[in-house]
Write a protein that holds these residues in place. Structure first.
Motif, PDB file in Angstrom:
ATOM      1  N   LYS A 166       4.152  23.212  54.237  1.00 43.91           N
ATOM      2  CA  LYS A 166       3.454  23.250  52.942  1.00 43.91           C
ATOM      3  C   LYS A 166       2.086  23.923  53.084  1.00 43.91           C
ATOM      4  O   LYS A 166       1.712  24.750  52.258  1.00 43.91           O
ATOM      5  N   ASP A 191      -2.216   1.403  43.604  1.00 46.11           N
ATOM      6  CA  ASP A 191      -1.348   0.568  42.763  1.00 46.11           C
ATOM      7  C   ASP A 191      -1.251  -0.829  43.377  1.00 46.11           C
ATOM      8  O   ASP A 191      -1.634  -1.050  44.531  1.00 46.11           O
ATOM      9  N   THR A 194       3.352   6.687  50.998  1.00 45.06           N
ATOM     10  CA  THR A 194       4.820   6.806  51.071  1.00 45.06           C
ATOM     11  C   THR A 194       5.142   8.051  51.892  1.00 45.06           C
ATOM     12  O   THR A 194       4.304   8.958  52.005  1.00 45.06           O
ATOM     13  N   ALA A 241       3.607  15.206  48.192  1.00 45.18           N
ATOM     14  CA  ALA A 241       2.803  15.067  46.971  1.00 45.18           C
ATOM     15  C   ALA A 241       1.292  15.108  47.192  1.00 45.18           C
ATOM     16  O   ALA A 241       0.557  15.654  46.377  1.00 45.18           O
ATOM     17  N   LYS A 267      -1.779  20.209  44.007  1.00 55.05           N
ATOM     18  CA  LYS A 267      -1.270  20.175  42.631  1.00 55.05           C
ATOM     19  C   LYS A 267      -1.257  18.730  42.160  1.00 55.05           C
ATOM     20  O   LYS A 267      -0.938  17.820  42.933  1.00 55.05           O
ATOM     21  N   ASN A 268      -1.600  18.505  40.905  1.00 53.61           N
ATOM     22  CA  ASN A 268      -1.491  17.160  40.345  1.00 53.61           C
ATOM     23  C   ASN A 268      -0.978  17.296  38.930  1.00 53.61           C
ATOM     24  O   ASN A 268      -1.016  18.391  38.364  1.00 53.61           O
ATOM     25  N   VAL A 300       2.698   9.025  42.829  1.00 54.71           N
ATOM     26  CA  VAL A 300       2.244   8.734  41.475  1.00 54.71           C
ATOM     27  C   VAL A 300       0.722   8.604  41.475  1.00 54.71           C
ATOM     28  O   VAL A 300       0.024   9.168  40.629  1.00 54.71           O
ATOM     29  N   GLY A 335       1.201   6.183  46.725  1.00 50.75           N
ATOM     30  CA  GLY A 335       2.261   7.185  46.775  1.00 50.75           C
ATOM     31  C   GLY A 335       1.949   8.380  45.879  1.00 50.75           C
ATOM     32  O   GLY A 335       0.803   8.568  45.441  1.00 50.75           O
ATOM     33  N   PRO A 375       2.696  -0.324  39.619  1.00 51.89           N
ATOM     34  CA  PRO A 375       3.387   0.795  40.275  1.00 51.89           C
ATOM     35  C   PRO A 375       4.352   1.508  39.315  1.00 51.89           C
ATOM     36  O   PRO A 375       4.792   0.905  38.348  1.00 51.89           O
ATOM     37  N   GLY A 376       4.635   2.780  39.617  1.00 48.02           N
ATOM     38  CA  GLY A 376       5.724   3.443  38.895  1.00 48.02           C
ATOM     39  C   GLY A 376       5.333   4.687  38.123  1.00 48.02           C
ATOM     40  O   GLY A 376       4.192   4.882  37.720  1.00 48.02           O
ATOM     41  N   VAL A 390       0.666  -1.357  46.785  1.00 50.42           N
ATOM     42  CA  VAL A 390       0.012  -0.794  47.974  1.00 50.42           C
ATOM     43  C   VAL A 390      -1.220  -1.625  48.320  1.00 50.42           C
ATOM     44  O   VAL A 390      -1.460  -1.967  49.484  1.00 50.42           O
ATOM     45  N   LEU A 420      -0.566  -4.872  49.997  1.00 50.69           N
ATOM     46  CA  LEU A 420      -0.148  -4.722  51.403  1.00 50.69           C
ATOM     47  C   LEU A 420      -1.294  -4.262  52.309  1.00 50.69           C
ATOM     48  O   LEU A 420      -1.420  -4.725  53.442  1.00 50.69           O
TER      49      LEU A 420
HETATM   50  N1  LIG Z   1       1.812  16.936  43.149  1.00 47.91           N
HETATM   51  C1  LIG Z   1       2.788  17.253  43.957  1.00 47.91           C
HETATM   52  O1  LIG Z   1       2.741  18.255  44.668  1.00 47.91           O
HETATM   53  C2  LIG Z   1       3.992  16.365  44.032  1.00 47.91           C
HETATM   54  C3  LIG Z   1       5.021  16.647  44.945  1.00 47.91           C
HETATM   55  C4  LIG Z   1       6.103  15.768  45.036  1.00 47.91           C
HETATM   56  C5  LIG Z   1       6.149  14.658  44.208  1.00 47.91           C
HETATM   57  N2  LIG Z   1       5.143  14.417  43.326  1.00 47.91           N
HETATM   58  C6  LIG Z   1       5.174  13.230  42.471  1.00 47.91           C
HETATM   59  O2  LIG Z   1       5.181  12.074  43.297  1.00 47.91           O
HETATM   60  C7  LIG Z   1       5.753  10.997  42.565  1.00 47.91           C
HETATM   61  C8  LIG Z   1       6.692  10.228  43.466  1.00 47.91           C
HETATM   62  O3  LIG Z   1       5.965   9.752  44.559  1.00 47.91           O
HETATM   63  P1  LIG Z   1       6.364   8.407  45.343  1.00 47.91           P
HETATM   64  O4  LIG Z   1       7.804   8.378  45.608  1.00 47.91           O
HETATM   65  O5  LIG Z   1       5.424   8.268  46.476  1.00 47.91           O
HETATM   66  O6  LIG Z   1       6.155   7.329  44.210  1.00 47.91           O
HETATM   67  P2  LIG Z   1       5.189   6.098  43.981  1.00 47.91           P
HETATM   68  O7  LIG Z   1       3.780   6.472  44.126  1.00 47.91           O
HETATM   69  O8  LIG Z   1       5.603   5.515  42.678  1.00 47.91           O
HETATM   70  O9  LIG Z   1       5.590   5.107  45.160  1.00 47.91           O
HETATM   71  C9  LIG Z   1       6.881   4.542  45.175  1.00 47.91           C
HETATM   72  C10 LIG Z   1       6.805   3.016  45.332  1.00 47.91           C
HETATM   73  O10 LIG Z   1       6.397   2.716  46.656  1.00 47.91           O
HETATM   74  C11 LIG Z   1       5.367   1.735  46.663  1.00 47.91           C
HETATM   75  N3  LIG Z   1       4.616   1.971  47.883  1.00 47.91           N
HETATM   76  C12 LIG Z   1       3.741   2.941  48.152  1.00 47.91           C
HETATM   77  N4  LIG Z   1       3.357   2.891  49.433  1.00 47.91           N
HETATM   78  C13 LIG Z   1       3.991   1.845  49.999  1.00 47.91           C
HETATM   79  C14 LIG Z   1       4.035   1.297  51.309  1.00 47.91           C
HETATM   80  N5  LIG Z   1       3.356   1.841  52.312  1.00 47.91           N
HETATM   81  N6  LIG Z   1       4.819   0.215  51.541  1.00 47.91           N
HETATM   82  C15 LIG Z   1       5.561  -0.330  50.539  1.00 47.91           C
HETATM   83  N7  LIG Z   1       5.579   0.155  49.280  1.00 47.91           N
HETATM   84  C16 LIG Z   1       4.811   1.238  49.020  1.00 47.91           C
HETATM   85  C17 LIG Z   1       4.637   1.991  45.375  1.00 47.91           C
HETATM   86  O11 LIG Z   1       3.923   0.852  44.954  1.00 47.91           O
HETATM   87  C18 LIG Z   1       5.787   2.334  44.429  1.00 47.91           C
HETATM   88  O12 LIG Z   1       6.359   1.154  43.935  1.00 47.91           O
HETATM   89  C19 LIG Z   1       6.444  11.601  41.369  1.00 47.91           C
HETATM   90  O13 LIG Z   1       5.700  11.334  40.218  1.00 47.91           O
HETATM   91  C20 LIG Z   1       6.423  13.096  41.655  1.00 47.91           C
HETATM   92  O14 LIG Z   1       6.389  13.867  40.488  1.00 47.91           O
HETATM   93  C21 LIG Z   1       4.067  15.238  43.242  1.00 47.91           C
END
Ligand SMILES: NC(=O)c1ccc[n+]([C@@H]2O[C@H](COP(=O)([O-])OP(=O)(O)OC[C@H]3O[C@@H](n4cnc5c(N)ncnc54)[C@H](O)[C@@H]3O)[C@@H](O)[C@H]2O)c1
Length: 529
Positions: free
Chosen positions: A394, A210, A298, A305, A310-311, A274, A272, A239-240, A213, A216
């Protein structure tokens, strides 16, 4: 990379900072010197002409400027990070390293420069001891502590490099014929090309990321790949959570097709949860499955995640409705990515890690419970312990039941309530992890109502969430909407919704066919107003 050195006056921040910057070939900035240059006055003059409060104000302004600066070692003033605003700005943009030293050693180091240290103007040993006793307890709350009393600056630099580079740990997850390996290693991003080259022969990587990321860390990833002669094709998303839909996946297919990707091509999800959810789904379905590597950035994606195979993407308000089980061949976890996460992003990752503790690792739960402030401020050694333990939980649960026929469902603790909550607020009011945290509260309440959960669990769990400043209640909750969204949940079998409830820390159980009245009663636990 940004490294921020803090600690009492005289611990050697400037001498160490200069040497460290030189060794890392990045710039060095002494915060006090920077303020002096901007004000065209010595610090002692600023103090005597305008008072300490004006100096502190200037210091805050400079900290805000430094937020955007990269590839720099910053030596801060003695009090800079004892100011909450400065701490919060700098903790979300770099690694804070706290140098500690005995007062005797400090005295011997600063004996010749009292004139330049306004707070020691009285020239007395007593003044230093007074300041030391006042401030040292505050420094002890800061992360990444190093005792430098007996170290020369070059040795301190060595210790800092050890802290940044860390040791490696690896975990294997076995899903039938598939093996998925997770590597946890600080600084691996810079060697990512070599890492991939040792495994694959590919000359090209298809990277999904995204925009945040990539702005950065994109340059570092690409230069790491180029060093190993791997070229890149990059697809960037805004992002999001809203990107998790089939329309976006279709665009990714079109990009892969246009770039002649095949099922033998290497797909890298770099971001992250997403990104790993969308990337995992696209990679698993394009040409029936490409080689997949996840590089989670993240804390949430590092502890949860990106591992486990799983996705999913969402449809309308219903979360994760379309997805596959598809195991990344490798998950490369670099805790240094976490240094640029905000307080909220750290909180979200810690909630997911806490979930792993509740499911199967009491020590992980206690580690988080007892160290919330240091973890939030990104103490690298503690964070690495948290990540390692959560990945272990996990990996072990998934290895036992890779396709969620049975025990893997325990990983969904908090999700039946959480997904419905997220959907009911249209994915905008609550983040995924915050919803899971609230969902775990509801699941514990449900367990209590059904006499399955220890009475001590819920208060302790809520206390940890409160320490993280995570929500434990929510306003304007629409309970019947939440209930109807639960009907869509994938955890529903033969028309019955199943729930995971904690029995106590480290133990959960799966329950089915719960009476609606208990579900509604459990939701009341998080309803505010
Ligand atoms: N498949 C699975 O097993 C599983 C498990 C848990 C969560 N999820 C999914 O994960 C998603 C949430 O993940 P998330 O919280 O990582 O969200 P995300 O990927 O949206 O990241 C959150 C924010 O952090 C920013 N970001 C990412 N890395 C960064 C960094 N190093 N420094 C600064 N900013 C950074 C991103 O641009 C985004 O704005 C949800 O959709 C959830 O359903 C999936």
């Amino acid at each position: 990379m940004k490294i921020i050195l803090t600690g009492m006056m005289g611990v050697g921040k400037t001498a160490v900072g200069r040497k460290l910057a030189e060794g890392m070939n990045i710039s060095f900035l002494d915060l006090d010197e920077h303020i002096e240059k901007k004000a065209c006055l010595k610090i002692s003059e600023i103090f005597s002409r305008f008072g300490e409060s004006r100096f502190r104000q200037m210091e805050r302004e400079v900290c805000k400027e430094l937020f955007l600066m990269n590839d720099v070692v910053i030596s801060t003033g003695g009090r800079t990070l004892l100011d909450k605003k400065n701490l919060s700005v700098l903790a979300s943009s770099g690694i804070i390293i706290t140098l500690h030293c005995t007062p005797e050693k400090i005295l011997s180091r600063i004996k010749n420069d009292r004139g330049q240290r306004p707070l020691l103007a009285s020239n007395s040993k007593e003044a230093l001891y007074r300041i030391y006793n006042e401030r040292e307890p505050e420094y002890l709350k800061l992360p990444n502590k190093l005792d430098v009393t007996h170290l020369k600056p070059e040795n301190v630099v060595g210790e800092i490099m050890k802290l940044i580079n860390g040791e490696e740990s690896r975990f294997e997850m076995i899903a039938g014929e598939n093996r998925s390996s997770s590597l946890i290693c600080r600084g691996i991003i810079d060697d990512i090309g070599t890492f991939l080259k040792n495994i694959y022969q590919d000359k090209k990587a298809f990277i999904l990321s995204d925009k945040n990321v990539f702005s950065l860390y994109g340059k570092r990833l690409i230069s790491g790949l180029h060093e190993a002669d791997i070229q890149e094709d990059v697809f960037l998303l805004p992002p999001g959570e809203r990107q998790k839909n089939l329309g976006v996946v279709k665009k990714i297919y079109a990009w892969l097709q246009e770039k002649d990707a095949t099922r033998f091509s290497l797909f890298v999800s770099f971001g992250g949860g997403v990104i790993s959810d969308i990337g995992g789904f696209a990679a698993s379905t394009f040409h029936r499955g490409m080689k997949l590597v996840n590089i989670p950035t993240t804390l949430l994606s590092q502890v949860d995640a990106s591992i486990g195979g799983k996705n999913a993407v969402n449809i309308n308000e219903a979360k994760n409705q379309i997805g596959t089980f598809y195991f990344p061949e490798h998950v490369v976890i670099d805790p240094l990515f976490l240094t640029t996460l905000s307080h909220k992003q750290m909180q979200e990752g810690l909630i997911e890690a806490l979930k792993a503790g509740v499911i199967a690792d009491k020590d992980l739960f206690l580690l988080i419970k007892n160290h919330v402030p240091e973890l939030m401020l990104k103490d690298l050694r503690l964070l690495e312990q948290v990540i390692t333990r959560a990945v272990k939980v996990k990996s072990s649960v998934v290895t036992q039941d890779p396709y969620e026929k049975n025990t893997r469902a325990t990983l969904n603790l908090g999700h039946t309530f959480g997904h419905a909550l997220e959907g009911s607020y249209k994915y905008s009011h609550l983040s995924h992890a915050q919803a899971v945290g609230l969902g775990m509260i509801c699941a514990s309440k449900l367990g209590l109502l059904l006499n399955l959960t220890s009475e001590y669990f819920l208060p302790e769990f809520k206390e940890v969430l409160t320490r993280m400043k995570a929500p434990t209640q929510i306003k304007n909750m629409n309970a019947s909407r939440i209930l109807s969204l639960m009907q869509f949940d994938k955890k529903r079998k033969e028309g019955k919704i199943s729930f995971i409830v904690p029995k106590k820390v480290g133990e959960t159980l799966i329950i089915k066919d719960v009476n609606k009245k208990y579900i509604l009663e459990s939701l009341k636990e998080i309803s505010h107003g």
